[in-house]
Enzyme design. Structure first.
Site, PDB file in Angstrom:
ATOM      1  N   GLU A  46      58.157  18.430  23.064  1.00  0.00           N
ATOM      2  CA  GLU A  46      58.176  19.808  23.558  1.00  0.00           C
ATOM      3  C   GLU A  46      59.532  20.464  23.318  1.00  0.00           C
ATOM      4  OE1 GLU A  46      55.627  21.330  24.742  1.00  0.00           O
ATOM      5  OE2 GLU A  46      54.279  19.740  25.465  1.00  0.00           O
ATOM      6  N   THR A  47      59.491  21.759  23.076  1.00  0.00           N
ATOM      7  CA  THR A  47      60.668  22.622  23.143  1.00  0.00           C
ATOM      8  C   THR A  47      60.389  23.677  24.207  1.00  0.00           C
ATOM      9  OG1 THR A  47      61.282  22.293  20.822  1.00  0.00           O
ATOM     10  CG2 THR A  47      62.123  24.271  21.913  1.00  0.00           C
TER      11      THR A  47
END
Length: 263
Positions: A46-47
């Site tokens: 994830e970002t």
């Protein structure tokens, strides 16, 4: 344009364990395609992109390398860690989201970061999808689901840790992912999380799914405070509890990288 970026290992106090998330601070949202491209370039599960709304109040969005995600726990922990550690934020943080409402985060005197999540208790599935059974090497003793995933329940920790999975079969369950879980030997419960349709084959540590695992195991074990372990190749510890209608998920974090994106 220069943007600050941080990579944080969440649900661990040891680098290279837990689950890595990138955190990018913005003044205003970038184009969705640009944010997706940054997530692809980062190539982490994830970002998290956060944008300030007011005092201790932020909007947050999460992108995997494949798509934008409705709800991500470990990247929320990572974003909170960055704000507490690098931006001198004190008190409770409020993250506003499109799909799961407002999330409230605080840093405890122990250094653990506590996140208040909505209760996403799963419900039993009577008609178990054949793709789910085909995608797991062992047959679960029970299957449930919530808005995020199918929950495949097994008898022992060994069942979970030795389980093999077939990504293409599980991908056909989209938009739902799959969590496998059982009671643990040293922990109240253990789990693994597969999300080939939304992020990758196996997620190292998935904070969001514990908003469903916690109420399920709380009832099974007759406990309101539980210690959990996600038994991925990196592994991660989560401390979970139920307070009223909220699920509290706590963990530690450690920074890996600080830097700047040039766009």
């Amino acid at each position: 344009m220069k943007l600050p970026i941080y990579i944080v290992d969440a649900f661990t106090n040891t680098q290279f364990k837990g689950n890595s998330a990138a955190v990018v601070l913005l003044d205003t949202w970038l184009d969705d395609g640009v944010m997706q491209s940054i997530a692809i370039e980062n190539n982490l599960s994830e970002t998290a992109f956060i944008s300030i709304k007011g005092h201790n109040a932020y909007d947050i969005r999460w992108f995997s390398p494949i798509t934008e995600i409705d709800f991500c726990g470990h990247a929320t922990l990572a974003a909170s860690f960055v704000l507490f550690e690098y931006y001198q934020v004190t008190g409770e943080i409020q993250f506003s989201t499109d799909k799961v409402g407002d999330l409230f985060i605080s840093r405890q005197p122990t250094g653990f970061i506590e996140m208040k999540f909505p209760n996403q208790e799963p419900e039993p599935v009577l008609d178990i999808p054949s793709e789910l059974l085909a995608g797991l090497s062992k047959k679960p003793i029970e299957v449930l689901k919530n808005r995020q995933a199918y929950f495949a329940i097994f008898e022992t920790e060994e069942d979970v840790t030795s389980l093999q999975y077939e990504s293409e079969a599980l991908k056909s369950l989209a938009p739902l992912d799959v969590v496998v879980t059982a009671t643990g030997d040293k922990y109240d419960f253990v789990s693994r999380y597969f999300w080939p349709a939304n992020g990758g084959d196996e997620d190292p540590v998935t904070g969001s799914i514990h908003s469903g695992l916690t109420p399920y195991w709380s009832k099974k074990l007759n406990k309101t405070e539980l210690k959990a372990y996600q038994a991925s190749f990196r592994g991660g510890e989560l401390f979970c509890s139920i307070v009223g209608e909220q699920i509290l998920v706590s963990g530690q974090a450690v920074v890996y990288l600080t830097g700047t994106i040039d766009i």
